[in-house]
Write an enzyme that holds these catalytic residues in place. Structure first.
Site, PDB file in Angstrom:
ATOM      1  N   ASP A 101       0.876  -1.182   0.000  1.00 32.61           N
ATOM      2  CA  ASP A 101       0.000   0.000   0.000  1.00 32.61           C
ATOM      3  C   ASP A 101       0.909   1.228   0.000  1.00 32.61           C
ATOM      4  O   ASP A 101       2.116   1.121   0.235  1.00 32.61           O
ATOM      5  CB  ASP A 101      -0.883  -0.014   1.269  1.00 32.61           C
ATOM      6  N   SER A 102       0.311   2.387  -0.202  1.00 29.25           N
ATOM      7  CA  SER A 102       1.083   3.631  -0.120  1.00 29.25           C
ATOM      8  C   SER A 102       1.602   3.849   1.304  1.00 29.25           C
ATOM      9  O   SER A 102       2.504   4.658   1.511  1.00 29.25           O
ATOM     10  CB  SER A 102       0.201   4.813  -0.504  1.00 29.25           C
ATOM     11  N   CYS A 106      -4.439  -1.358  -1.956  1.00 28.28           N
ATOM     12  CA  CYS A 106      -4.606   0.081  -2.090  1.00 28.28           C
ATOM     13  C   CYS A 106      -5.552   0.311  -3.268  1.00 28.28           C
ATOM     14  O   CYS A 106      -5.264  -0.150  -4.383  1.00 28.28           O
ATOM     15  CB  CYS A 106      -3.228   0.690  -2.370  1.00 28.28           C
ATOM     16  N   ASN A 107      -6.663   0.971  -3.011  1.00 24.75           N
ATOM     17  CA  ASN A 107      -7.632   1.204  -4.095  1.00 24.75           C
ATOM     18  C   ASN A 107      -7.035   2.084  -5.181  1.00 24.75           C
ATOM     19  O   ASN A 107      -7.266   1.871  -6.371  1.00 24.75           O
ATOM     20  CB  ASN A 107      -8.891   1.875  -3.545  1.00 24.75           C
ATOM     21  N   THR A 108      -6.274   3.102  -4.743  1.00 23.65           N
ATOM     22  CA  THR A 108      -5.702   4.055  -5.698  1.00 23.65           C
ATOM     23  C   THR A 108      -4.703   3.350  -6.617  1.00 23.65           C
ATOM     24  O   THR A 108      -4.724   3.545  -7.838  1.00 23.65           O
ATOM     25  CB  THR A 108      -5.000   5.205  -4.936  1.00 23.65           C
ATOM     26  N   TYR A 112      -0.775   8.488  -2.168  1.00 24.73           N
ATOM     27  CA  TYR A 112      -0.837   8.284  -3.616  1.00 24.73           C
ATOM     28  C   TYR A 112      -2.024   9.050  -4.219  1.00 24.73           C
ATOM     29  O   TYR A 112      -2.078   9.268  -5.425  1.00 24.73           O
ATOM     30  CB  TYR A 112      -1.067   6.806  -3.939  1.00 24.73           C
ATOM     31  N   GLY A 113      -2.986   9.387  -3.357  1.00 26.36           N
ATOM     32  CA  GLY A 113      -4.295   9.894  -3.797  1.00 26.36           C
ATOM     33  C   GLY A 113      -4.293  10.975  -4.860  1.00 26.36           C
ATOM     34  O   GLY A 113      -5.133  10.983  -5.747  1.00 26.36           O
ATOM     35  N   CYS A 149     -10.990   3.222   0.368  1.00 25.69           N
ATOM     36  CA  CYS A 149      -9.544   3.417   0.558  1.00 25.69           C
ATOM     37  C   CYS A 149      -9.164   2.551   1.748  1.00 25.69           C
ATOM     38  O   CYS A 149      -9.871   2.547   2.768  1.00 25.69           O
ATOM     39  CB  CYS A 149      -9.241   4.883   0.849  1.00 25.69           C
ATOM     40  N   THR A 150      -8.061   1.818   1.638  1.00 21.78           N
ATOM     41  CA  THR A 150      -7.722   0.841   2.681  1.00 21.78           C
ATOM     42  C   THR A 150      -7.287   1.484   4.000  1.00 21.78           C
ATOM     43  O   THR A 150      -7.232   0.810   5.021  1.00 21.78           O
ATOM     44  CB  THR A 150      -6.628  -0.122   2.178  1.00 21.78           C
ATOM     45  N   HIS A 151      -6.987   2.773   3.979  1.00 21.40           N
ATOM     46  CA  HIS A 151      -6.683   3.455   5.246  1.00 21.40           C
ATOM     47  C   HIS A 151      -7.953   3.637   6.094  1.00 21.40           C
ATOM     48  O   HIS A 151      -7.883   3.666   7.320  1.00 21.40           O
ATOM     49  CB  HIS A 151      -6.091   4.845   4.992  1.00 21.40           C
ATOM     50  N   GLU A 164      -1.956   7.624   8.921  1.00 25.64           N
ATOM     51  CA  GLU A 164      -0.490   7.507   8.880  1.00 25.64           C
ATOM     52  C   GLU A 164       0.124   7.995  10.190  1.00 25.64           C
ATOM     53  O   GLU A 164       1.150   7.494  10.627  1.00 25.64           O
ATOM     54  CB  GLU A 164       0.096   8.291   7.698  1.00 25.64           C
TER      55      GLU A 164
HETATM   56  N1  DGL Z   1      -4.678   3.291   0.970  1.00 23.44           N
HETATM   57  C1  DGL Z   1      -4.836   3.864  -0.291  1.00 23.44           C
HETATM   58  C2  DGL Z   1      -6.101   3.502  -1.012  1.00 23.44           C
HETATM   59  O1  DGL Z   1      -6.642   2.469  -0.731  1.00 23.44           O
HETATM   60  C3  DGL Z   1      -4.147   5.073  -0.726  1.00 23.44           C
HETATM   61  C4  DGL Z   1      -4.242   6.282   0.073  1.00 23.44           C
HETATM   62  C5  DGL Z   1      -3.302   7.323  -0.445  1.00 23.44           C
HETATM   63  O2  DGL Z   1      -2.115   7.039  -0.468  1.00 23.44           O
HETATM   64  O3  DGL Z   1      -3.773   8.380  -0.862  1.00 23.44           O
HETATM   65  O4  DGL Z   1      -6.536   4.210  -1.869  1.00 23.44           O
END
Ligand code: DGL
Length: 264
Positions: free
Chosen positions: A6-7, A69-71, A38-39, A180-182, A148
């Site tokens: 993931d990011s 990570c979805n992104t 990453y967004g 988003c996985t966060h 984070e």
């Molecule tokens: N955890 C990430 C996701 O699922 C990325 C969040 C990010 O880095 O912006 O999209």
């Protein structure tokens, strides 16, 4: 070995589900915290990071990779599958389909990053499953930064979460998809914010991580990738592009298994 990346620390919401159903399999987790978030980054940039991380994980023995990570899934999974055809990649799916089945108001709210919401993969999924319902979206502004930093509850988290959640609830959403996985690490705060702004509504929150873990099990079984030698909790190796942030987050927020089998 299972490779997960993931990011940052968000993919640990997937890691924790993977541990539940594949407790004896060794895992290597890579948090790209030095390049998080990453967004808002370009597709090309994310593909570059995803390629580097994939090669790092494969060099350490990963035979299957979860893009937790979805992104990164939206930006890079097609390129990864093309470039590494021997390796199975499991990605994140925006959970609009289960949300559409559960909504009673007919309105589904999606929280995700800017990158995910504008990606074709997301737009296609929404089109496919949103017949007869309304889908409303909002960027989880500041959510990734909170997670984070390990700030998952409390006033600051509530204020940040509420600013992005309330517009969705105001539109009538009763199911919130975490895209988003966060975000699953903020579930408690999301529930609290929803209760505060719309106490009369029964809000359901959907985290796609358990479905992704099931898909991983299915693919590993089909491809004969399960490590059958293990009869004890599998090792978890943590690696990150930024010092030890991932280890600390894992210890504080995810770890509920035999600590002796985690190497950092
Ligand atoms: N955890 C990430 C996701 O699922 C990325 C969040 C990010 O880095 O912006 O999209």
């Amino acid at each position: 070995m299972i490779g997960i990346f993931d990011s940052g620390v968000g993919g640990m919401s997937v890691l924790r589900e993977v541990r539940k159903i594949l407790p004896d399999q060794p895992v290597i987790y890579y948090a790209d915290s030095a390049h998080c978030p990453y967004g808002e980054k370009s597709k090309e940039y994310i593909i570059g990071r995803a390629r580097f991380i994939t090669e790092t994980l494969m060099a350490k023995g990963a035979s299957v990779i979860v893009v937790a990570c979805n992104t990164a899934t939206a930006a890079a999974i097609a390129a990864l599958r093309q470039e590494y055809p021997q390796t199975p990649f499991i990605g994140m799916e925006p959970a609009i389909k289960p949300a559409a089945l559960r909504t009673r108001t007919g309105v589904v709210g999606v929280l995700a990053t800017a990158g995910t919401l504008k990606a074709q993969k997301y737009i296609d999924t929404r089109e496919q499953y949103s017949e007869g319902i309304k889908v409303v979206e909002h960027i989880g502004q500041g959510f990734v930064e909170l997670v984070e930093k390990g700030i998952l509850t409390g006033q600051e988290a509530e204020k940040t979460v509420s600013a992005s959640l309330k517009p969705l609830l105001d539109e009538g959403a009763d199911v919130i998809v975490l895209g988003c996985t966060h975000y699953p690490f903020l579930t408690q705060t999301i529930q609290k914010a929803a209760q505060t702004s719309h106490p009369e509504r029964d809000i359901q929150i959907i985290d796609p991580a358990p479905a992704v873990a099931k898909q991983l099990l299915k693919v590993m079984t089909e491809k004969g990738l399960l490590d059958s030698k293990n009869s004890h909790p599998g090792t978890i190796i943590m690696s990150s592009s930024d010092s030890s942030a991932a280890e600390d987050f894992y210890r504080n927020n995810v770890l509920n298994i035999n600590a002796d089998n985690n190497t950092f």
